[in-house]
Design a protein around this motif. Structure first.
Motif, PDB file in Angstrom:
ATOM      1  N   ALA A 294       0.859  -1.187   0.000  1.00  0.00           N
ATOM      2  CA  ALA A 294       0.000   0.000   0.000  1.00  0.00           C
ATOM      3  C   ALA A 294       0.896   1.238   0.000  1.00  0.00           C
ATOM      4  CB  ALA A 294      -0.922   0.007   1.213  1.00  0.00           C
ATOM      5  N   LYS A 295       0.282   2.388  -0.233  1.00  0.00           N
ATOM      6  CA  LYS A 295       0.993   3.667  -0.169  1.00  0.00           C
ATOM      7  C   LYS A 295       1.515   3.899   1.243  1.00  0.00           C
ATOM      8  CE  LYS A 295       0.815   6.292  -4.003  1.00  0.00           C
ATOM      9  NZ  LYS A 295       1.981   7.007  -4.540  1.00  0.00           N
ATOM     10  N   GLY A 296       2.782   4.245   1.355  1.00  0.00           N
ATOM     11  CA  GLY A 296       3.328   4.587   2.658  1.00  0.00           C
ATOM     12  C   GLY A 296       3.985   3.436   3.388  1.00  0.00           C
ATOM     13  N   ILE A 297       3.927   2.218   2.836  1.00  0.00           N
ATOM     14  CA  ILE A 297       4.607   1.092   3.468  1.00  0.00           C
ATOM     15  C   ILE A 297       6.032   1.018   2.927  1.00  0.00           C
ATOM     16  CG2 ILE A 297       4.638  -1.422   3.711  1.00  0.00           C
ATOM     17  CD1 ILE A 297       1.633  -1.406   3.704  1.00  0.00           C
ATOM     18  N   ASP A 298       6.980   0.738   3.810  1.00  0.00           N
ATOM     19  CA  ASP A 298       8.372   0.674   3.396  1.00  0.00           C
ATOM     20  C   ASP A 298       9.022  -0.604   3.917  1.00  0.00           C
ATOM     21  OD1 ASP A 298       8.883   1.140   6.096  1.00  0.00           O
ATOM     22  OD2 ASP A 298       9.176   3.300   5.801  1.00  0.00           O
ATOM     23  N   TYR A 319       8.482  -3.016  -4.267  1.00  0.00           N
ATOM     24  CA  TYR A 319       7.626  -1.915  -4.716  1.00  0.00           C
ATOM     25  C   TYR A 319       7.014  -2.324  -6.048  1.00  0.00           C
ATOM     26  CZ  TYR A 319      10.152   0.422  -1.051  1.00  0.00           C
ATOM     27  OH  TYR A 319      10.680   0.728   0.180  1.00  0.00           O
ATOM     28  N   PHE A 320       5.743  -2.025  -6.236  1.00  0.00           N
ATOM     29  CA  PHE A 320       5.073  -2.459  -7.449  1.00  0.00           C
ATOM     30  C   PHE A 320       3.936  -1.512  -7.804  1.00  0.00           C
ATOM     31  CE2 PHE A 320       3.330  -4.654  -3.783  1.00  0.00           C
ATOM     32  CZ  PHE A 320       1.948  -4.674  -3.962  1.00  0.00           C
ATOM     33  N   GLY A 333       4.534   0.409  -1.814  1.00  0.00           N
ATOM     34  CA  GLY A 333       5.540  -0.402  -1.150  1.00  0.00           C
ATOM     35  C   GLY A 333       4.917  -1.556  -0.405  1.00  0.00           C
ATOM     36  N   GLY A 334       5.717  -2.586  -0.150  1.00  0.00           N
ATOM     37  CA  GLY A 334       5.206  -3.731   0.582  1.00  0.00           C
ATOM     38  C   GLY A 334       6.226  -4.837   0.637  1.00  0.00           C
ATOM     39  N   LEU A 335       5.733  -6.055   0.523  1.00  0.00           N
ATOM     40  CA  LEU A 335       6.637  -7.195   0.586  1.00  0.00           C
ATOM     41  C   LEU A 335       6.198  -8.277  -0.387  1.00  0.00           C
ATOM     42  CD1 LEU A 335       4.882  -9.464   2.270  1.00  0.00           C
ATOM     43  CD2 LEU A 335       5.747  -8.259   4.261  1.00  0.00           C
ATOM     44  N   GLN A 336       7.148  -9.139  -0.714  1.00  0.00           N
ATOM     45  CA  GLN A 336       6.865 -10.353  -1.467  1.00  0.00           C
ATOM     46  C   GLN A 336       7.143 -11.545  -0.586  1.00  0.00           C
ATOM     47  OE1 GLN A 336       8.826 -10.814  -5.271  1.00  0.00           O
ATOM     48  NE2 GLN A 336       7.963 -12.849  -5.619  1.00  0.00           N
ATOM     49  N   ILE A 337       6.251 -12.532  -0.641  1.00  0.00           N
ATOM     50  CA  ILE A 337       6.401 -13.767   0.125  1.00  0.00           C
ATOM     51  C   ILE A 337       7.204 -14.764  -0.701  1.00  0.00           C
ATOM     52  CG2 ILE A 337       5.171 -15.693   1.170  1.00  0.00           C
ATOM     53  CD1 ILE A 337       2.830 -13.802   1.580  1.00  0.00           C
ATOM     54  N   HIS A 338       8.237 -15.328  -0.102  1.00  0.00           N
ATOM     55  CA  HIS A 338       9.042 -16.361  -0.758  1.00  0.00           C
ATOM     56  C   HIS A 338       8.975 -17.622   0.108  1.00  0.00           C
ATOM     57  CE1 HIS A 338      11.005 -13.680  -3.721  1.00  0.00           C
ATOM     58  NE2 HIS A 338      10.837 -12.768  -2.774  1.00  0.00           N
ATOM     59  N   VAL A 339       8.273 -18.646  -0.376  1.00  0.00           N
ATOM     60  CA  VAL A 339       8.157 -19.900   0.371  1.00  0.00           C
ATOM     61  C   VAL A 339       9.403 -20.731   0.096  1.00  0.00           C
ATOM     62  CG1 VAL A 339       6.818 -22.003   0.723  1.00  0.00           C
ATOM     63  CG2 VAL A 339       5.642 -19.831   0.270  1.00  0.00           C
ATOM     64  N   ARG A 340      10.108 -21.046   1.168  1.00  0.00           N
ATOM     65  CA  ARG A 340      11.373 -21.783   1.030  1.00  0.00           C
ATOM     66  C   ARG A 340      11.205 -23.273   1.299  1.00  0.00           C
ATOM     67  NH1 ARG A 340      15.935 -18.874   4.482  1.00  0.00           N
ATOM     68  NH2 ARG A 340      17.270 -20.005   3.016  1.00  0.00           N
ATOM     69  N   ASP A 341      10.289 -23.643   2.187  1.00  0.00           N
ATOM     70  CA  ASP A 341      10.085 -25.048   2.535  1.00  0.00           C
ATOM     71  C   ASP A 341       8.591 -25.281   2.703  1.00  0.00           C
ATOM     72  OD1 ASP A 341       9.884 -27.578   3.645  1.00  0.00           O
ATOM     73  OD2 ASP A 341      11.656 -27.350   4.911  1.00  0.00           O
ATOM     74  N   ARG A 342       7.997 -25.925   1.714  1.00  0.00           N
ATOM     75  CA  ARG A 342       6.549 -26.119   1.738  1.00  0.00           C
ATOM     76  C   ARG A 342       6.105 -27.113   2.801  1.00  0.00           C
ATOM     77  NH1 ARG A 342       5.526 -26.905  -4.707  1.00  0.00           N
ATOM     78  NH2 ARG A 342       7.072 -28.537  -4.337  1.00  0.00           N
TER      79      ARG A 342
END
Length: 417
Positions: A294-298, A319-320, A333-342
């Motif tokens: 969202a706007k304002g997230i860093d 950022y997207f 701004g925000g985050l991306q989730i990266h699943v490392r171990d399902r």
């Protein structure tokens, strides 16, 4: 019909508060092993010469995921086979050909490829849906759609509504099974409370149900329908509960426009909760439900999320610019989730932990005004506990009794080991 199990579900919806949720018991990806080949319900039906459909006028509830191992659509295959009297197609949310976005469908039309009438049944239920089945002239309704394992993914409720309407109309239902793509080892998350029933959750099942559509059909028939419908389920062979979708040789066909990959399906049971907030859940990007912002997230949100040490997952500051939906055309701004171990990752617990952290960090956080979050989680509990400052452990502890009750019921309908 087992009333004791019905009572367990009802009782489970009204309780809450024990131990925190355990990690997801899913299996890692694997190539098709040692000749073990997954054969879907449709493959087994066709290999048996469509004996279950002999002498019947057939209608199919399906979408682009209803394909053979070599990605031909089952409607095209069945229409060309003289052993099947296929007379109608019924399209769910997004439509038979999958062209509509969330909350949309394709309307009534004749399919150019086969000439078959395609009936729009999105959001239809009860007697109106029964009337469509009667008007179509079908004797048997075949259901073949790839589910993704989350209670709020609407295809399983299309199945439920079709079963209930078929019972009213005096029709038979045949469910062709496909894998739960995120494995079927455990049910996770809160169970729907009946007063929050909607098309993103008709009945009290867990947020990540850990079942296949054939297993759900049997549960629906025995536990939830007022009167059972004549039901046949065609099981898969070569599928184990620990399997993810890519353990098979099956090709991934997006079940809906914002479910482009198996990676999306892995996170969806938790991050779909962000639909109930003023944050973007990544619609309008190439990574829906993996990107949140969202706007304002860093960077502080990704840092706080990583500091939790959640099993099997890490988070990247990002950022997207969504091309549609929330924040269309705006860089956020925000985050991306990266699943490392399902095998360790718990999507529901992770989703709640992300809600808790972003609410504490971002002063503009808000739930959607219509409290859609309550329909997604199945009660007011997640929203009110997060608002009261509860942590993810405390929130998850509150749904353990009802989840245990659902798991006990679920065990009676599991078809695979």
């Amino acid at each position: 019909m087992n009333l004791s199990r019905r009572h367990l579900l009802a009782a489970g919806s009204a309780v809450g508060a024990l131990a925190a949720a355990g990690a997801s018991a899913a299996a890692p990806a694997a190539a098709a092993e040692g000749g073990r080949r997954l054969r879907t319900g449709f493959q087994r039906l066709s290999e048996d010469g469509y004996a279950l459909l002999s002498g019947q006028k057939v209608g199919v509830v399906t979408n682009p995921t209803g394909v053979t191992e070599d990605v031909r659509h089952i409607v095209d295959v069945m229409k060309a086979d003289e052993r099947v009297d296929l007379v109608a197609v019924f399209g769910p949310e997004h439509g038979f050909r999958g062209t509509a976005q969330a909350g949309g469908s394709e309307g009534r039309y004749d399919d150019p490829a086969t000439g078959l009438p395609v009936y729009d049944i999105y959001l239809m239920s009860g007697q109106p849906l029964a009337d469509v089945f009667i008007a179509s002239g079908v004797d048997t309704i075949v259901f073949d759609i790839q589910d993704v394992g989350a209670r709020f993914y609407t295809y399983i409720w299309t199945l439920y509504d079709c079963m209930e309407a078929a019972q009213r109309a005096g029709k038979k239902v045949v469910v062709l099974d496909r894998p739960n793509p995120v494995s079927g080892r455990r049910a996770l998350g809160p169970v729907l409370h009946s007063e929050f029933a909607s098309f993103v959750g008709r009945k009290p099942i867990a947020q990540a149900h850990g079942m296949t559509v054939a297993e759900l059909a049997q549960l629906f028939n025995a536990e939830f329908l007022k009167a059972p419908v004549p039901l046949e389920t065609v099981r898969m062979t070569g599928w184990r509960r620990s399997d993810f979708y890519d353990a098979s040789a099956l090709q991934w066909v997006p079940p809906s426009p914002n479910m482009p990959t198996l990676d999306t399906a892995l996170v969806y049971p938790g991050t779909c909760l962000f639909e109930g907030t003023n944050l973007s859940e990544g619609r309008g990007t190439t990574r829906p439900f993996e990107l949140l912002g969202a706007k304002g997230i860093d960077a502080r949100w990704a840092e706080a999320a990583n500091a939790l040490g959640l099993p099997g997952v890490m988070f990247r500051e990002t950022y997207f610019t969504p091309t549609f939906s929330k924040f269309q055309g705006q860089t956020i701004g925000g985050l991306q989730i990266h699943v490392r171990d399902r095998t360790l990752y718990d999507p529901v617990y992770t989703g709640v932990a992300l809600l808790v952290t972003v609410k504490r960090l971002w002063s503009d956080f808000a739930w959607r005004a219509d409290n859609a979050i309550d329909r997604l989680t199945g009660s007011t509990r997640v929203r009110t506990m997060v608002d009261a400052g509860a942590g993810a452990d405390e929130v998850a502890a509150a749904w353990q009794d009802e989840l245990a009750a659902f798991r006990e019921v679920r065990a009676h309908y599991l078809l695979y080991r």
